[in-house]
Design an enzyme around this catalytic site. Structure first.
Site, mmCIF file in Angstrom:
data_model
loop_
_atom_site.group_PDB
_atom_site.id
_atom_site.type_symbol
_atom_site.label_atom_id
_atom_site.label_comp_id
_atom_site.label_asym_id
_atom_site.label_seq_id
_atom_site.Cartn_x
_atom_site.Cartn_y
_atom_site.Cartn_z
ATOM 1 N N ASP A 8 -24.583 12.044 -0.902
ATOM 2 C CA ASP A 8 -22.970 13.073 -1.207
ATOM 3 C C ASP A 8 -22.456 11.890 -0.701
ATOM 4 O O ASP A 8 -23.287 10.813 -1.165
ATOM 5 C CB ASP A 8 -22.642 13.238 0.411
ATOM 6 C CG ASP A 8 -21.037 13.383 -0.018
ATOM 7 O OD1 ASP A 8 -20.317 14.633 0.095
ATOM 8 O OD2 ASP A 8 -20.592 12.781 1.398
ATOM 9 N N ASP A 10 -18.854 10.398 -0.616
ATOM 10 C CA ASP A 10 -17.449 9.578 0.090
ATOM 11 C C ASP A 10 -18.002 10.159 1.273
ATOM 12 O O ASP A 10 -18.296 10.821 1.856
ATOM 13 C CB ASP A 10 -16.137 10.703 0.054
ATOM 14 C CG ASP A 10 -15.668 10.151 -1.532
ATOM 15 O OD1 ASP A 10 -15.948 9.356 -1.784
ATOM 16 O OD2 ASP A 10 -15.532 11.729 -1.679
#
Length: 185
Positions: A8, A10
């Site tokens: 991922d 952020d």
């Protein structure tokens, strides 16, 4: 080895700045560079799977998302594939995490078996996308991670480097692939 490790963006690879379209605001998470370098050194393909609903909401352009990705690559070294969902949550697409679309697309592009891939993220949607795709998952909790997400995670790590080491150990020990009752390990 895992067939691929998908990160991922952020809150996992870089600090979470909501709807960030400014490369100057990108800050790597602690140990992110070392974690990615460890995988590269072992020849494990890496990619990023990221919801970017700011595009669909009109808050960001695809060019801004690409500029942020370029900055992340400059900080951490090239991450190769960037699989990004630009849709708003209400668009009900198949790519937005927790749906498996980004994970499956990244694995297909990398030639990786999703049942031997690992997703590393900071929230429950990251892990749910991994499970839906049949991949393994490791949660790296942050201040944004809800306690119920931590409680539901099969595997957690205190930081990104520990998460990568855990993913490698689990793959080595044969813990990859769907767990009894469905979903990845």
């Amino acid at each position: 080895m895992p067939s691929a490790v998908l990160f991922d963006r952020d809150g996992t690879l870089v600090e979470d700045v909501p709807y960030n379209g400014d490369p100057g605001r990108v800050r790597a998470m602690p140990a992110a560079r070392e974690a990615v370098a460890l995988l590269r050194g072992l020849g494990v393909p890496v990619a990023v799977v990221s919801n970017q609903s700011g595009v669909g909401r009109g808050l960001l352009t695809r060019l801004q998302v690409r500029a942020v990705a370029d900055r992340v690559d400059a900080l951490l070294g090239p991450l190769g594939l960037w699989a990004v969902c630009p849709h708003r949550p209400d668009e009900d697409c198949g790519c937005r995490k927790p749906a498996p679309g980004l994970v499956l697309a990244a694995c297909a592009a990398l030639g990786a078996d999703p049942r031997r891939a690992v997703v590393i993220g900071d929230i429950g949607a990251d892990l749910a996308a991994a499970r839906a795709a049949g991949a393994g998952a490791v949660l790296v909790p942050t201040g944004a991670t809800r306690s119920e997400e931590v409680g539901a995670a099969r595997h957690t790590a205190p930081d990104l480097l520990a998460a990568v080491r855990l993913a490698l150990a689990l793959a080595r020990d044969g813990a990859s692939g769907p767990a009894p009752g469905g979903g990845g390990w």
